[in-house]
Design a protein around this motif. Structure first.
Motif, PDB file in Angstrom:
ATOM      1  N   VAL A 242     -16.573  -6.488  48.083  1.00 54.08           N
ATOM      2  CA  VAL A 242     -16.817  -6.518  49.525  1.00 54.08           C
ATOM      3  C   VAL A 242     -17.775  -7.641  49.911  1.00 54.08           C
ATOM      4  O   VAL A 242     -17.726  -8.150  51.037  1.00 54.08           O
ATOM      5  CB  VAL A 242     -17.377  -5.151  49.982  1.00 54.08           C
ATOM      6  CG1 VAL A 242     -17.980  -5.231  51.370  1.00 54.08           C
ATOM      7  CG2 VAL A 242     -16.271  -4.109  49.967  1.00 54.08           C
ATOM      8  N   THR A 243     -18.640  -8.047  48.982  1.00 55.44           N
ATOM      9  CA  THR A 243     -19.677  -9.023  49.303  1.00 55.44           C
ATOM     10  C   THR A 243     -19.113 -10.291  49.930  1.00 55.44           C
ATOM     11  O   THR A 243     -19.658 -10.815  50.914  1.00 55.44           O
ATOM     12  CB  THR A 243     -20.478  -9.391  48.034  1.00 55.44           C
ATOM     13  OG1 THR A 243     -21.071  -8.210  47.498  1.00 55.44           O
ATOM     14  CG2 THR A 243     -21.561 -10.402  48.353  1.00 55.44           C
ATOM     15  N   ALA A 244     -18.006 -10.793  49.386  1.00 54.77           N
ATOM     16  CA  ALA A 244     -17.408 -12.023  49.932  1.00 54.77           C
ATOM     17  C   ALA A 244     -16.948 -11.816  51.368  1.00 54.77           C
ATOM     18  O   ALA A 244     -17.123 -12.704  52.229  1.00 54.77           O
ATOM     19  CB  ALA A 244     -16.236 -12.459  49.059  1.00 54.77           C
ATOM     20  N   HIS A 245     -16.356 -10.666  51.659  1.00 56.12           N
ATOM     21  CA  HIS A 245     -15.888 -10.401  53.020  1.00 56.12           C
ATOM     22  C   HIS A 245     -17.052 -10.205  53.984  1.00 56.12           C
ATOM     23  O   HIS A 245     -16.980 -10.603  55.145  1.00 56.12           O
ATOM     24  CB  HIS A 245     -14.980  -9.179  53.018  1.00 56.12           C
ATOM     25  CG  HIS A 245     -13.692  -9.392  52.287  1.00 56.12           C
ATOM     26  ND1 HIS A 245     -12.632 -10.088  52.829  1.00 56.12           N
ATOM     27  CD2 HIS A 245     -13.300  -9.038  51.032  1.00 56.12           C
ATOM     28  CE1 HIS A 245     -11.644 -10.132  51.964  1.00 56.12           C
ATOM     29  NE2 HIS A 245     -12.026  -9.510  50.866  1.00 56.12           N
ATOM     30  N   LEU A 246     -18.131  -9.596  53.510  1.00 58.43           N
ATOM     31  CA  LEU A 246     -19.306  -9.451  54.360  1.00 58.43           C
ATOM     32  C   LEU A 246     -19.914 -10.821  54.674  1.00 58.43           C
ATOM     33  O   LEU A 246     -20.353 -11.069  55.803  1.00 58.43           O
ATOM     34  CB  LEU A 246     -20.339  -8.558  53.672  1.00 58.43           C
ATOM     35  CG  LEU A 246     -19.949  -7.084  53.512  1.00 58.43           C
ATOM     36  CD1 LEU A 246     -21.048  -6.324  52.790  1.00 58.43           C
ATOM     37  CD2 LEU A 246     -19.652  -6.448  54.868  1.00 58.43           C
ATOM     38  N   ALA A 247     -19.923 -11.708  53.675  1.00 63.18           N
ATOM     39  CA  ALA A 247     -20.429 -13.062  53.910  1.00 63.18           C
ATOM     40  C   ALA A 247     -19.567 -13.786  54.935  1.00 63.18           C
ATOM     41  O   ALA A 247     -20.078 -14.480  55.831  1.00 63.18           O
ATOM     42  CB  ALA A 247     -20.462 -13.848  52.597  1.00 63.18           C
TER      43      ALA A 247
END
Length: 260
Positions: A242-247
């Protein structure tokens, strides 16, 4: 020509439909190998690849057919038809007795939900602040939905029998269907004329989008397996995914805040 509903809430419902389209498609995507292993005893990663490939083929075949249908029917009616089918098919996923049946139902589900893609350009263009704001809002919705989907998917595969948790997606699809029925009541005028671009201008952008989509599709279904091999738990793997999408979501919101 594609037509959009005129009710004030219809645009937001279509954005919600786009978000649910992303949730349905990606909730289990990072966990397909684990789901297939637990539910059907399928150990081969190639099975996951075939499932994703066949699902994409179903979408590619279905979208032009939806486009032809949109020339004769209102977009709202097509969305309602596709969403009704999605409720039934999402529920049927939980009853699939084998990997082959699950794949067939998944292909039908992706084909049914692809009708929402027809509304995306019009929804972005109908933003009160203009096309750029509409595109930013649309991208933010998709990345936010992907993040939510990963959390939901982690919850589904963490239960002892993940197939029994799949009806939760059907309940969400049914809620969206009710929202569509409420928002799409009333007159549905024809949308204004759209704009077209020369193929020479569209082709480079299409190639970039294709490469980004290809990169995501190659990594997504096997990312959590890679993380698990390194000692991470499924929730931690979902968080890393999820981290990439949150970024990306933060970046989109930042772009919206930049004065023009």
């Amino acid at each position: 020509m594609t037509r959009l509903p005129s009710r004030p809430g219809s645009r937001h419902v279509l954005l919600f439909a786009a978000a649910m389209h992303m949730v349905t498609e990606t909730a289990l995507a990072p966990f397909y190998p684990a789901l297939f292993r637990v539910a059907f005893g399928v150990q081969d990663f190639a099975a996951t690849g075939w499932f994703l490939a066949l699902s994409r083929v179903a979408a590619v075949v279905a979208l032009p057919l939806w486009g032809l249908a949109a020339r004769r029917a209102r977009l709202s009616r097509l969305v309602l038809f596709g969403q009704s089918a999605a409720v039934v098919l999402t529920g049927a996923l939980a009853l699939a007795p084998s990997f082959a049946v699950f794949t067939a139902i998944g292909m039908a589900l992706v084909a049914a939900k692809s009708v929402v893609l027809l509304a995306h350009p019009r929804v972005a263009g109908a933003h009160p602040a203009g096309l750029t704001a509409g595109v930013c809002q649309y991208v933010a919705v998709l990345h936010g939905a992907t993040a939510l989907a990963a959390v939901l998917g982690a919850g589904i595969v963490s239960v002892p029998d993940p197939m029994r948790a799949l009806p939760l997606l059907a309940v969400a699809e049914a809620g969206l269907l009710v929202a569509c029925l409420v928002a799409f009541r009333g007159p549905v005028p024809e949308a204004g004329p759209g704009t077209s671009s020369a193929p020479s201008r569209v082709a480079p952008l299409a190639l970039v989008v294709l490469l980004f989509a290809l990169a995501g599709a190659v990594v997504r279904p096997f990312f959590t397996e890679f993380a698990a091999a390194g000692g991470a738990s499924e929730p931690m793997g979902a968080l890393l995914f999820v981290t990439a999408h949150l970024a990306a979501l933060v970046a989109v919101l930042r772009i919206r805040a930049v004065p023009r």
